[in-house]
Design a protein around this motif. Structure first.
Motif, PDB file in Angstrom:
ATOM      1  N   CYS A  28       0.823  -1.212   0.000  1.00  0.00           N
ATOM      2  CA  CYS A  28       0.000   0.000   0.000  1.00  0.00           C
ATOM      3  C   CYS A  28       0.857   1.261   0.000  1.00  0.00           C
ATOM      4  O   CYS A  28       1.939   1.293   0.590  1.00  0.00           O
ATOM      5  CB  CYS A  28      -0.900  -0.005   1.242  1.00  0.00           C
ATOM      6  N   SER A  29       0.326   2.299  -0.644  1.00  0.00           N
ATOM      7  CA  SER A  29       1.007   3.601  -0.676  1.00  0.00           C
ATOM      8  C   SER A  29       0.989   4.287   0.683  1.00  0.00           C
ATOM      9  O   SER A  29       1.734   5.229   0.918  1.00  0.00           O
ATOM     10  CB  SER A  29       0.350   4.497  -1.724  1.00  0.00           C
ATOM     11  N   GLY A  30       0.111   3.833   1.558  1.00  0.00           N
ATOM     12  CA  GLY A  30       0.113   4.353   2.926  1.00  0.00           C
ATOM     13  C   GLY A  30       0.681   3.302   3.865  1.00  0.00           C
ATOM     14  O   GLY A  30       0.870   2.134   3.485  1.00  0.00           O
ATOM     15  N   ARG A  31       1.009   3.723   5.054  1.00  0.00           N
ATOM     16  CA  ARG A  31       1.483   2.773   6.085  1.00  0.00           C
ATOM     17  C   ARG A  31       0.840   3.177   7.407  1.00  0.00           C
ATOM     18  O   ARG A  31       1.531   3.558   8.349  1.00  0.00           O
ATOM     19  CB  ARG A  31       3.010   2.807   6.170  1.00  0.00           C
ATOM     20  N   CYS A  32      -0.492   3.147   7.418  1.00  0.00           N
ATOM     21  CA  CYS A  32      -1.234   3.627   8.587  1.00  0.00           C
ATOM     22  C   CYS A  32      -0.820   2.854   9.838  1.00  0.00           C
ATOM     23  O   CYS A  32      -0.662   1.630   9.794  1.00  0.00           O
ATOM     24  CB  CYS A  32      -2.735   3.471   8.364  1.00  0.00           C
ATOM     25  N   ARG A  33      -0.677   3.588  10.913  1.00  0.00           N
ATOM     26  CA  ARG A  33      -0.198   2.960  12.151  1.00  0.00           C
ATOM     27  C   ARG A  33      -1.126   1.852  12.640  1.00  0.00           C
ATOM     28  O   ARG A  33      -0.683   0.904  13.275  1.00  0.00           O
ATOM     29  CB  ARG A  33      -0.071   4.016  13.247  1.00  0.00           C
ATOM     30  N   PHE A  34      -2.412   1.990  12.321  1.00  0.00           N
ATOM     31  CA  PHE A  34      -3.402   1.044  12.853  1.00  0.00           C
ATOM     32  C   PHE A  34      -3.799  -0.020  11.826  1.00  0.00           C
ATOM     33  O   PHE A  34      -4.710  -0.813  12.085  1.00  0.00           O
ATOM     34  CB  PHE A  34      -4.674   1.799  13.262  1.00  0.00           C
ATOM     35  N   CYS A  35      -3.143  -0.037  10.672  1.00  0.00           N
ATOM     36  CA  CYS A  35      -3.627  -0.850   9.535  1.00  0.00           C
ATOM     37  C   CYS A  35      -3.885  -2.309   9.930  1.00  0.00           C
ATOM     38  O   CYS A  35      -2.963  -3.052  10.295  1.00  0.00           O
ATOM     39  CB  CYS A  35      -2.617  -0.791   8.394  1.00  0.00           C
ATOM     40  N   SER A  36      -5.120  -2.736   9.786  1.00  0.00           N
ATOM     41  CA  SER A  36      -5.476  -4.106  10.200  1.00  0.00           C
ATOM     42  C   SER A  36      -4.819  -5.146   9.297  1.00  0.00           C
ATOM     43  O   SER A  36      -4.749  -6.324   9.657  1.00  0.00           O
ATOM     44  CB  SER A  36      -6.995  -4.284  10.207  1.00  0.00           C
ATOM     45  N   MET A  47      -1.101   8.327   8.781  1.00  0.00           N
ATOM     46  CA  MET A  47      -1.199   7.518   7.553  1.00  0.00           C
ATOM     47  C   MET A  47       0.160   7.202   6.921  1.00  0.00           C
ATOM     48  O   MET A  47       0.286   6.244   6.161  1.00  0.00           O
ATOM     49  CB  MET A  47      -2.108   8.209   6.529  1.00  0.00           C
ATOM     50  N   ARG A  48       1.148   8.042   7.183  1.00  0.00           N
ATOM     51  CA  ARG A  48       2.529   7.810   6.734  1.00  0.00           C
ATOM     52  C   ARG A  48       2.605   7.387   5.253  1.00  0.00           C
ATOM     53  O   ARG A  48       3.148   6.323   4.912  1.00  0.00           O
ATOM     54  CB  ARG A  48       3.191   6.766   7.632  1.00  0.00           C
ATOM     55  N   PHE A  49       2.058   8.240   4.380  1.00  0.00           N
ATOM     56  CA  PHE A  49       2.135   7.946   2.940  1.00  0.00           C
ATOM     57  C   PHE A  49       3.598   7.855   2.519  1.00  0.00           C
ATOM     58  O   PHE A  49       4.441   8.636   2.978  1.00  0.00           O
ATOM     59  CB  PHE A  49       1.455   9.053   2.125  1.00  0.00           C
ATOM     60  N   ARG A  50       3.889   6.929   1.628  1.00  0.00           N
ATOM     61  CA  ARG A  50       5.252   6.803   1.100  1.00  0.00           C
ATOM     62  C   ARG A  50       5.562   8.023   0.243  1.00  0.00           C
ATOM     63  O   ARG A  50       4.640   8.690  -0.257  1.00  0.00           O
ATOM     64  CB  ARG A  50       5.379   5.548   0.236  1.00  0.00           C
ATOM     65  N   SER A  51       6.855   8.285   0.013  1.00  0.00           N
ATOM     66  CA  SER A  51       7.233   9.473  -0.759  1.00  0.00           C
ATOM     67  C   SER A  51       6.745   9.359  -2.203  1.00  0.00           C
ATOM     68  O   SER A  51       6.603  10.356  -2.913  1.00  0.00           O
ATOM     69  CB  SER A  51       8.741   9.689  -0.713  1.00  0.00           C
ATOM     70  N   SER A  52       6.448   8.143  -2.663  1.00  0.00           N
ATOM     71  CA  SER A  52       5.950   7.951  -4.035  1.00  0.00           C
ATOM     72  C   SER A  52       4.499   8.444  -4.185  1.00  0.00           C
ATOM     73  O   SER A  52       4.012   8.587  -5.301  1.00  0.00           O
ATOM     74  CB  SER A  52       6.011   6.469  -4.408  1.00  0.00           C
ATOM     75  N   VAL A  74     -19.055  -0.100  -3.972  1.00  0.00           N
ATOM     76  CA  VAL A  74     -18.393   0.867  -3.093  1.00  0.00           C
ATOM     77  C   VAL A  74     -16.882   0.663  -3.147  1.00  0.00           C
ATOM     78  O   VAL A  74     -16.399  -0.472  -3.088  1.00  0.00           O
ATOM     79  CB  VAL A  74     -18.893   0.711  -1.634  1.00  0.00           C
ATOM     80  N   LEU A  75     -16.164   1.772  -3.268  1.00  0.00           N
ATOM     81  CA  LEU A  75     -14.705   1.745  -3.251  1.00  0.00           C
ATOM     82  C   LEU A  75     -14.210   2.361  -1.943  1.00  0.00           C
ATOM     83  O   LEU A  75     -14.692   3.431  -1.538  1.00  0.00           O
ATOM     84  CB  LEU A  75     -14.155   2.560  -4.440  1.00  0.00           C
ATOM     85  N   TYR A  76     -13.248   1.679  -1.312  1.00  0.00           N
ATOM     86  CA  TYR A  76     -12.580   2.192  -0.113  1.00  0.00           C
ATOM     87  C   TYR A  76     -11.160   2.546  -0.525  1.00  0.00           C
ATOM     88  O   TYR A  76     -10.439   1.676  -1.025  1.00  0.00           O
ATOM     89  CB  TYR A  76     -12.582   1.133   0.996  1.00  0.00           C
ATOM     90  N   SER A  77     -10.750   3.794  -0.328  1.00  0.00           N
ATOM     91  CA  SER A  77      -9.472   4.217  -0.893  1.00  0.00           C
ATOM     92  C   SER A  77      -8.790   5.246   0.008  1.00  0.00           C
ATOM     93  O   SER A  77      -9.451   5.986   0.735  1.00  0.00           O
ATOM     94  CB  SER A  77      -9.725   4.828  -2.281  1.00  0.00           C
ATOM     95  N   ASN A  78      -7.442   5.286  -0.102  1.00  0.00           N
ATOM     96  CA  ASN A  78      -6.705   6.366   0.585  1.00  0.00           C
ATOM     97  C   ASN A  78      -6.462   7.526  -0.374  1.00  0.00           C
ATOM     98  O   ASN A  78      -5.768   8.473  -0.026  1.00  0.00           O
ATOM     99  CB  ASN A  78      -5.391   5.834   1.180  1.00  0.00           C
ATOM    100  N   ALA A  79      -6.986   7.443  -1.576  1.00  0.00           N
ATOM    101  CA  ALA A  79      -6.981   8.500  -2.604  1.00  0.00           C
ATOM    102  C   ALA A  79      -5.717   8.542  -3.450  1.00  0.00           C
ATOM    103  O   ALA A  79      -5.683   9.251  -4.460  1.00  0.00           O
ATOM    104  CB  ALA A  79      -7.236   9.887  -2.003  1.00  0.00           C
TER     105      ALA A  79
END
Ligand code: SF4
Length: 361
Positions: free
Chosen positions: A56-64, A182-187, A137-142
């Motif tokens: 994932c492009s994010g690295r959320c601290r709580f990511c299940s 959310m700690r999005f990657r630099s990409s 329905v789409l679930y997205s971090n955008a």
């Protein structure tokens, strides 16, 4: 106090109550044969083609997706689709022919891989012709949706797919605080609030955009933060915000860093909801709907034109339901397994990888 008890205080004022799980109504179960065996499938049931084409492009601290069950095999998020993935997905969908379902597009970030996402929409749209599909329905971090303004093909494909709504994860109105979570990657450019706002603008042309905020310590964790988040959502033209509590965890998970974060950062959505509903100087919002059953409960209210959902869930209950021998959820994993669970090796209903000419791939 848990959310159900908090909502019970207002029970008489809630306009509609939805029981997500049948309470003895046989019509809410549907018999359907999958993989040569007849199953009792709860209605409505959602189908998720679990996205795991890349990290994932994010690295959320709580990511299940980073929770790990004790003694379980490879996690779904670590499986990468084979070249025959879409052929296998088609086979899994063929097993579901005639079964009423809704599409729930989640997993890792669906939109991170543009061509995979476009092919997915095409495959699912093909199934939609001739088969009953209620919600999409789409679930997205955008992340992958930031390109909508410069990618007319992507925008057209999404518009044509006919999403019922799209839920965008955003856990704080301040971009720096959000990035801490959310700690999005630099990409990814999604950390930037300006880029996010422009993405919401484009999505609002296509369908309804809902913002999802997981309430947590250091993020939205007080009434004041909640009100500021709502003001920001209104400024984006958003009409629906979902405040979700971090899920109550099952003891079958290992106490890894994600597990410990979730336990330590949990903020009660019930308390925030009560503070919101009882705040001084504001008219009581309309209590539109409450849903209970399966493994979550919520209350949807309407406040000056903005819908707000307060929601909580419990993974222990989720697993109890999935272990019941009935089908509450359909997940297609990258290993070709159609499962009634998020674990790609549990409650396997059909194995598409073991069928046809690509056997063994
Ligand atoms: S965006 Fe979703 S999948 Fe990605 S890290 Fe965050 S919670 Fe996990």
């Amino acid at each position: 106090m848990d959310l159900e008890s908090a909502v019970s205080r207002y029970w008489d004022a809630v306009q509609t109550v939805v029981l997500r799980e049948p309470q003895g109504e046989p019509s809410r179960w549907r018999r359907h044969t999958i993989g040569g065996r007849s199953w009792q499938v709860v209605q409505p049931v959602t189908f998720t083609p679990y996205a795991s084409v890349r990290p994932c492009s994010g690295r959320c601290r709580f990511c299940s997706e980073n929770l790990r069950e004790k003694g379980a095999g490879r996690h779904a998020s670590l499986l990468r689709p084979a070249g025959s993935y879409f052929l296998q997905l088609q086979r899994a969908l063929d097993e579901l022919r005639g079964l009423p379902l809704s599409y729930s597009l989640s997993g890792l970030e669906m939109t991170d891989d543009r061509s995979w996402f476009l092919q997915l929409l095409q495959t699912l749209a093909t199934h939609t012709r001739g088969n009953p599909v209620e919600n999409r329905v789409l679930y997205s971090n955008a992340s992958g949706l930031l390109a909508l303004g410069s990618d007319p093909l992507l925008k057209r494909a999404m518009a044509d797919f006919g999403f019922s709504w799209i839920e965008l994860s955003r856990h704080h109105h301040d971009e720096y605080t959000n990035q801490e979570i959310m700690r999005f990657r630099s990409s990814s450019l999604a950390a930037d609030n300006g880029a996010f706002a422009s993405c919401v603008d484009h999505l609002n042309d296509i369908t309804e955009t809902r913002l999802v905020c997981i309430v947590q310590a250091g993020g939205v964790d007080s009434l004041g933060e909640m009100l500021r988040y709502l003001a920001w959502a209104r400024s984006l033209g958003v009409k629906h915000v979902i405040f979700r509590e971090l899920s109550a965890l099952d003891r079958r998970y290992r106490a890894n860093a994600t597990f410990r974060y979730i336990d330590a950062a949990r903020v009660s959505v019930a308390h925030l909801m009560l503070e919101f509903l009882e705040r001084k100087g504001a008219a009581r919002p309309e209590l539109k709907q409450s849903t209970r059953g399966y493994y979550f409960s919520n209350l949807v209210v309407e406040d000056s034109g903005l819908r707000i959902t307060f929601e909580a869930s419990d993974y222990t209950v989720l697993h109890e339901k999935h272990d019941s021998g009935r089908v509450f959820k359909l997940v297609f994993h990258a290993n070709g397994n159609l499962c009634a669970d998020w674990n790609p090796e549990r409650h396997i209903l059909f194995s598409a990888a073991g069928e046809g000419p690509d056997r063994g791939e």
